[in-house]
Motif scaffolding. Sequence first.
Motif, PDB file in Angstrom:
ATOM      1  N   GLN A   1     -92.178 -43.993 -12.044  1.00 54.84           N
ATOM      2  CA  GLN A   1     -93.322 -43.948 -13.198  1.00 54.84           C
ATOM      3  C   GLN A   1     -94.246 -42.917 -12.638  1.00 54.84           C
ATOM      4  O   GLN A   1     -95.293 -42.828 -13.313  1.00 54.84           O
ATOM      5  N   ALA A   2     -94.071 -42.002 -11.813  1.00 54.77           N
ATOM      6  CA  ALA A   2     -94.940 -40.669 -11.652  1.00 54.77           C
ATOM      7  C   ALA A   2     -94.167 -39.441 -11.029  1.00 54.77           C
ATOM      8  O   ALA A   2     -93.117 -39.746 -10.524  1.00 54.77           O
ATOM      9  N   ASP A   3     -94.705 -38.332 -11.329  1.00 51.38           N
ATOM     10  CA  ASP A   3     -94.072 -37.142 -11.057  1.00 51.38           C
ATOM     11  C   ASP A   3     -94.489 -37.060  -9.343  1.00 51.38           C
ATOM     12  O   ASP A   3     -95.095 -35.840  -9.135  1.00 51.38           O
ATOM     13  N   VAL A   4     -93.867 -37.590  -8.433  1.00 50.36           N
ATOM     14  CA  VAL A   4     -94.328 -38.014  -7.203  1.00 50.36           C
ATOM     15  C   VAL A   4     -94.268 -36.743  -6.262  1.00 50.36           C
ATOM     16  O   VAL A   4     -94.929 -36.165  -5.586  1.00 50.36           O
ATOM     17  N   MET A   5     -92.929 -36.085  -6.617  1.00 50.16           N
ATOM     18  CA  MET A   5     -92.778 -34.800  -5.917  1.00 50.16           C
ATOM     19  C   MET A   5     -93.537 -33.658  -6.207  1.00 50.16           C
ATOM     20  O   MET A   5     -93.410 -32.649  -5.498  1.00 50.16           O
ATOM     21  N   HIS A   6     -94.428 -33.831  -7.158  1.00 50.67           N
ATOM     22  CA  HIS A   6     -95.545 -32.678  -7.615  1.00 50.67           C
ATOM     23  C   HIS A   6     -96.716 -32.922  -6.956  1.00 50.67           C
ATOM     24  O   HIS A   6     -97.573 -32.069  -7.209  1.00 50.67           O
ATOM     25  N   PHE A   7     -96.867 -34.144  -6.376  1.00 50.05           N
ATOM     26  CA  PHE A   7     -98.179 -34.392  -5.818  1.00 50.05           C
ATOM     27  C   PHE A   7     -97.971 -33.775  -4.369  1.00 50.05           C
ATOM     28  O   PHE A   7     -97.032 -33.121  -3.825  1.00 50.05           O
ATOM     29  N   PRO A   8     -99.395 -33.368  -3.929  1.00 50.80           N
ATOM     30  CA  PRO A   8     -99.659 -32.601  -2.531  1.00 50.80           C
ATOM     31  C   PRO A   8     -99.087 -33.709  -1.556  1.00 50.80           C
ATOM     32  O   PRO A   8     -99.989 -34.132  -0.571  1.00 50.80           O
ATOM     33  N   LEU A   9     -97.802 -34.223  -1.333  1.00 50.41           N
ATOM     34  CA  LEU A   9     -97.507 -35.208  -0.456  1.00 50.41           C
ATOM     35  C   LEU A   9     -97.063 -34.943   0.766  1.00 50.41           C
ATOM     36  O   LEU A   9     -95.795 -35.012   1.185  1.00 50.41           O
ATOM     37  N   LYS A  10     -98.004 -34.284   1.568  1.00 51.35           N
ATOM     38  CA  LYS A  10     -97.639 -33.413   2.828  1.00 51.35           C
ATOM     39  C   LYS A  10     -97.081 -34.756   3.927  1.00 51.35           C
ATOM     40  O   LYS A  10     -96.291 -34.362   4.830  1.00 51.35           O
ATOM     41  N   GLY A  11     -97.505 -35.946   3.679  1.00 53.49           N
ATOM     42  CA  GLY A  11     -97.059 -36.944   4.511  1.00 53.49           C
ATOM     43  C   GLY A  11     -95.591 -37.082   4.447  1.00 53.49           C
ATOM     44  O   GLY A  11     -95.257 -37.652   5.509  1.00 53.49           O
ATOM     45  N   TRP A  12     -95.150 -37.039   3.315  1.00 50.69           N
ATOM     46  CA  TRP A  12     -93.771 -37.388   3.134  1.00 50.69           C
ATOM     47  C   TRP A  12     -92.981 -36.462   3.717  1.00 50.69           C
ATOM     48  O   TRP A  12     -92.124 -36.272   4.465  1.00 50.69           O
ATOM     49  N   TRP A  13     -93.496 -34.943   3.493  1.00 50.04           N
ATOM     50  CA  TRP A  13     -92.602 -33.764   4.017  1.00 50.04           C
ATOM     51  C   TRP A  13     -92.736 -33.626   5.482  1.00 50.04           C
ATOM     52  O   TRP A  13     -91.597 -33.299   6.099  1.00 50.04           O
ATOM     53  N   LEU A  14     -93.934 -34.351   6.179  1.00 44.97           N
ATOM     54  CA  LEU A  14     -93.947 -34.354   7.614  1.00 44.97           C
ATOM     55  C   LEU A  14     -92.989 -35.325   8.252  1.00 44.97           C
ATOM     56  O   LEU A  14     -92.444 -35.027   9.046  1.00 44.97           O
ATOM     57  N   THR A  15     -92.807 -36.567   7.542  1.00 48.27           N
ATOM     58  CA  THR A  15     -92.139 -37.602   8.129  1.00 48.27           C
ATOM     59  C   THR A  15     -90.625 -37.245   7.885  1.00 48.27           C
ATOM     60  O   THR A  15     -89.662 -37.540   8.809  1.00 48.27           O
ATOM     61  N   VAL A  16     -89.849 -36.675   6.596  1.00 52.30           N
ATOM     62  CA  VAL A  16     -88.753 -36.335   6.390  1.00 52.30           C
ATOM     63  C   VAL A  16     -88.184 -35.245   7.266  1.00 52.30           C
ATOM     64  O   VAL A  16     -87.174 -34.935   7.843  1.00 52.30           O
ATOM     65  N   GLY A  17     -89.293 -34.250   7.581  1.00 45.81           N
ATOM     66  CA  GLY A  17     -88.906 -33.213   8.501  1.00 45.81           C
ATOM     67  C   GLY A  17     -88.628 -33.586   9.913  1.00 45.81           C
ATOM     68  O   GLY A  17     -87.806 -33.191  10.572  1.00 45.81           O
ATOM     69  N   LEU A  18     -89.507 -34.644  10.242  1.00 41.76           N
ATOM     70  CA  LEU A  18     -89.154 -35.082  11.716  1.00 41.76           C
ATOM     71  C   LEU A  18     -88.118 -36.034  11.768  1.00 41.76           C
ATOM     72  O   LEU A  18     -87.566 -35.726  12.868  1.00 41.76           O
ATOM     73  N   GLY A  19     -87.782 -36.412  10.597  1.00 40.28           N
ATOM     74  CA  GLY A  19     -86.621 -37.213  10.615  1.00 40.28           C
ATOM     75  C   GLY A  19     -85.242 -36.395  10.907  1.00 40.28           C
ATOM     76  O   GLY A  19     -84.370 -36.740  11.580  1.00 40.28           O
ATOM     77  N   VAL A  20     -85.211 -35.177  10.349  1.00 42.31           N
ATOM     78  CA  VAL A  20     -84.273 -34.247  10.321  1.00 42.31           C
ATOM     79  C   VAL A  20     -84.168 -33.881  11.562  1.00 42.31           C
ATOM     80  O   VAL A  20     -82.992 -33.563  12.405  1.00 42.31           O
ATOM     81  N   VAL A  21     -85.364 -33.405  12.462  1.00 43.71           N
ATOM     82  CA  VAL A  21     -85.174 -33.043  13.877  1.00 43.71           C
ATOM     83  C   VAL A  21     -84.845 -34.163  14.667  1.00 43.71           C
ATOM     84  O   VAL A  21     -84.183 -33.941  15.741  1.00 43.71           O
ATOM     85  N   LEU A  22     -85.247 -35.280  14.451  1.00 38.94           N
ATOM     86  CA  LEU A  22     -84.763 -36.658  15.143  1.00 38.94           C
ATOM     87  C   LEU A  22     -83.337 -36.791  15.042  1.00 38.94           C
ATOM     88  O   LEU A  22     -82.379 -36.927  16.048  1.00 38.94           O
ATOM     89  N   GLU A  23     -82.762 -36.443  13.908  1.00 41.71           N
ATOM     90  CA  GLU A  23     -81.226 -36.666  13.790  1.00 41.71           C
ATOM     91  C   GLU A  23     -80.570 -35.648  14.608  1.00 41.71           C
ATOM     92  O   GLU A  23     -79.387 -35.843  15.109  1.00 41.71           O
TER      93      GLU A  23
END
Length: 459
Positions: A419-441
């Motif tokens: 219900q929102a174009d959420v990936m167009h938000f300045p959602l750096k918390g999401w990019w931080l966590t998924v990026g760290l997730g790739v490093v953790l993997e």
Amino acid sequence: MAAGILGGSVVAAAVFAWPFLGFLMTAFVVPLERIGRLTNDSAVTTISLMRIVGALSLGAVLFQAVIRRRGLWTPRHFWLYLGYFGFLVISVTNQDSLREGIRGVSSMLANVMFLLLVFNSVRNRAQIKLAIVAWLVSTVGIGVFTIYQYHADAAVTEDQNAATGMRTTDERFSTVLHDSAEYELLGNNIKRAIGSTSNAAVYGINLILALPFYFWLLHSERRWWVILLLLASAAIVAYNTLLTNTRAVVATMLFSLLLCLLMGVARVRKEIWVGLLIGFVAIIPMIPPEIYERALTASNYTVERSASLRYRFTYWETALELISRNFWTGVGAGNQTIIPKTVRNIRMAPNASAHNEYLNSLMEVGIFGYMVLIAFFWALWSSLRQGAKRFSQLGDRDGAVLMRCIMISFLSVLFFALQADVMHFPLKGWWLTVGLGVVLERMSRMAAALPPDTQGSPA
């Protein structure tokens, strides 16, 4: 000014000497958003403390890579998103406003740079934990400030921009907004917390991203004062989600908490659950009546009782019509004027998106770019799931719970995207966590003595 230049030079020198210091600072300023902005939201290119610190940190990483003659780690996730970014750049030629195209592309370029920074800044689990804690501390600090302004009626601003979500630097420290979105239903404007962001929905999803990680910290904590501090922090974050007075935020928070239960993230000691229950009961008397009027009334989640939901159906229908006309190439990145120009039967803001990330992305770049974006999401999910499974097989409970928290944040954003174009938000918390997730993997593969990723040199 001289003192600022001197202080900034010292900080810059320290960051270039120890790049992780810059990354830690970046994680801390992630939630600041509008508070740290030096330009109005309507500027072609936004300049903010987040971008300055992030660019400085990335410069330090690149500098260290050059002087140490060490390559950057660029896994497939980076290349997939870079490919999607390429389609965004090309799509700008499909729209009339070059200004809006540059604004749309520049925000996505920041995501590319941020991924590169995250992938090459952390070396071990201790650094990952420090970065997450810095992010959570900043989030709670903003939450406390927002609660104060909400209940003290301090610095409450009016929506002077016709619900466009465009704020100015003069409103930087205002965390509460009088909103008229449901005036037809409620008969008056209502207060909504927007925190350090530009609207309540953005603030709400930022808060929801942080919630699962308090459970992760509670899993291994034994000191009673730290447990109390974590419980209070989680209560502050949860209460702020209610103060956004946004139905989608409430629904997504419940979705996130349900995932915490189903995925074992919320399996903590009984005394902690007692503390959570006490905190929940303590919050109830504090909830303002306007929250019950809008977000906590079940009938307001129906089409008949929600003007914003009715408008969304119109947006979606219009987006589908535009997609059918521009299926192959899209209408262009950042094009937020085409829907208002197409809709004729309702009054709306001069700039509006499809209010659905899946439709909005397809409408912007066309089917080929959209397929690359879906491949990027799938690659992220696959890495997170494999990492969680591998940590469990290794008997690493802390690593497994952390990966599941990242998975929950990932899924919460995809749910909110309906219900929102959420990936167009300045959602750096999401990019931080998924990026760290790739490093953790990657760390989990190394721990399991599997061959290292051949798509990039070691970080």
